[in-house]
Scaffold this motif. Structure first.
Motif, PDB file in Angstrom:
ATOM      1  N   UNK A 278     -19.047  21.083  10.031  1.00  0.00           N
ATOM      2  CA  UNK A 278     -20.008  20.546  11.006  1.00  0.00           C
ATOM      3  C   UNK A 278     -21.425  20.898  10.561  1.00  0.00           C
ATOM      4  N   UNK A 279     -22.305  19.909  10.377  1.00  0.00           N
ATOM      5  CA  UNK A 279     -23.689  20.200   9.981  1.00  0.00           C
ATOM      6  C   UNK A 279     -24.413  21.027  11.049  1.00  0.00           C
TER       7      UNK A 279
ATOM      8  N   UNK B 138     -18.847  16.312  12.807  1.00  0.00           N
ATOM      9  CA  UNK B 138     -19.586  15.541  11.797  1.00  0.00           C
ATOM     10  C   UNK B 138     -19.511  14.048  12.126  1.00  0.00           C
ATOM     11  N   UNK B 139     -20.649  13.394  12.205  1.00  0.00           N
ATOM     12  CA  UNK B 139     -20.697  11.967  12.547  1.00  0.00           C
ATOM     13  C   UNK B 139     -21.607  11.224  11.575  1.00  0.00           C
ATOM     14  N   UNK B 140     -21.287   9.962  11.354  1.00  0.00           N
ATOM     15  CA  UNK B 140     -22.096   9.089  10.504  1.00  0.00           C
ATOM     16  C   UNK B 140     -23.205   8.436  11.317  1.00  0.00           C
TER      17      UNK B 140
ATOM     18  N   UNK C 229     -22.704  15.347  15.840  1.00  0.00           N
ATOM     19  CA  UNK C 229     -22.919  14.472  16.972  1.00  0.00           C
ATOM     20  C   UNK C 229     -21.704  14.430  17.870  1.00  0.00           C
ATOM     21  N   UNK C 230     -21.862  13.777  19.003  1.00  0.00           N
ATOM     22  CA  UNK C 230     -20.732  13.615  19.919  1.00  0.00           C
ATOM     23  C   UNK C 230     -19.892  12.432  19.440  1.00  0.00           C
ATOM     24  N   UNK C 231     -18.582  12.617  19.264  1.00  0.00           N
ATOM     25  CA  UNK C 231     -17.752  11.510  18.776  1.00  0.00           C
ATOM     26  C   UNK C 231     -17.745  10.303  19.702  1.00  0.00           C
TER      27      UNK C 231
END
Length: 281
Positions: free
Chosen positions: A125-126, A169-171, A195-197
């Motif tokens: 997770x960033x 982790x999210x794009x 981010x929130x999925x």
């Protein structure tokens, strides 16, 4: 980018790519993209990022961190050279069309995206988070001349409360143009962060032109992939709450288009503004 600037860009690359030839691509709303051809005939994709990434909410160091993880996980194309400070990425060339050019049937797209998300969520997770309210505020404060209708339009959403109890982790921009081939390869990681999925899911649904039925189907496919990847261990529970993020997707997209239109007025931005304004009305 003028010819002299292209030559300076080429000269700044390491060998052997500095010996190549650039062909501008008509892709991307904010970056300069090229096909780089070497004398040997081999091609690469070269991206030079927007000169003011912070104004667009882009953190280049986080993008580079996520890209390297995604590359190791088989989600992103091999990268031969990266310079986060200048927003430069030099990638393998991919002949596969994007989903915008050759849409996958939904029966293939849903499980492919579910596997993509499940794999992405296994990455570290960033530290940099993309919280929707703070991200929207950054865009809003960057507007020099907000339209007079914006205050009334945004008031109900800003008075609400969005889910914020899960960070993965999210794009954050898995639209059809950023997915190449049936695999798919994922490009354009600029907005990647923790981010929130649910926001990721809502963004997918909006940009693919889907509805709540497809959102539920994608969630089901995702949970199947998570159970498979858990290899017998109990997977962590996850409540997407994607529907709660749909207006936030529209609001952030609206603010982004307003911001870009101030920098470089274009019919494409005007169309996006009208589209997302209508969704929020």
């Amino acid at each position: 980018m003028a010819g002299n600037e292209q030559q300076r860009l080429l000269a700044s690359l390491p060998a052997p790519w500095r010996e190549g030839r650039l062909e501008p691509l008509g892709l991307g709303l904010t970056n300069s993209n090229y096909r780089l051809r070497l004398p040997s005939g081999r091609s690469y994709f070269l991206r030079q990022g927007h000169p003011d990434p912070a104004r667009l909410g882009i953190d280049r160091a986080t993008e580079w961190q996520l890209y390297r993880g995604a590359m190791a996980a088989g989600l992103a194309l091999p990268c031969h050279y990266g310079d986060p400070d200048r927003g430069i990425l030099l990638l393998d060339w991919c002949e596969a069309p994007s989903w915008a050019q050759a849409p996958l049937p939904q029966r293939q797209a849903l499980p492919a995206l579910a596997l993509l998300l499940a794999t992405l969520h296994q990455l570290p997770v960033p530290t940099v988070r993309m919280a929707v309210r703070a991200h929207a505020r950054g865009y809003r404060e960057g507007l020099k001349a907000p339209p007079p209708w914006l205050d009334k339009l945004e008031a109900p959403l800003l008075a609400s409360r969005e889910p914020d109890g899960c960070w993965l982790p999210c794009h954050h921009d898995l639209n059809p143009a950023n997915l190449l081939g049936e695999r798919p390869w994922v490009i354009d990681w600029e907005y990647g962060a923790a981010g929130h999925p649910g926001f990721e899911l809502a963004s997918i649904v909006r940009t693919h032109g889907w509805g709540l039925e497809e959102m539920a189907a994608l969630e089901d496919c995702y949970l199947e992939e998570i159970e498979r990847l858990a290899l017998g261990q109990a997977p962590r529970p996850l409540d997407f709450q994607g529907a709660a993020f749909l207006p936030w997707v529209d609001y952030i997209a609206l603010l982004w288009a307003l911001l870009m239109a101030e920098q470089a007025p274009d019919a494409a931005y005007a169309e996006l503004i009208a589209h997302h304004r209508q969704r929020l009305e």
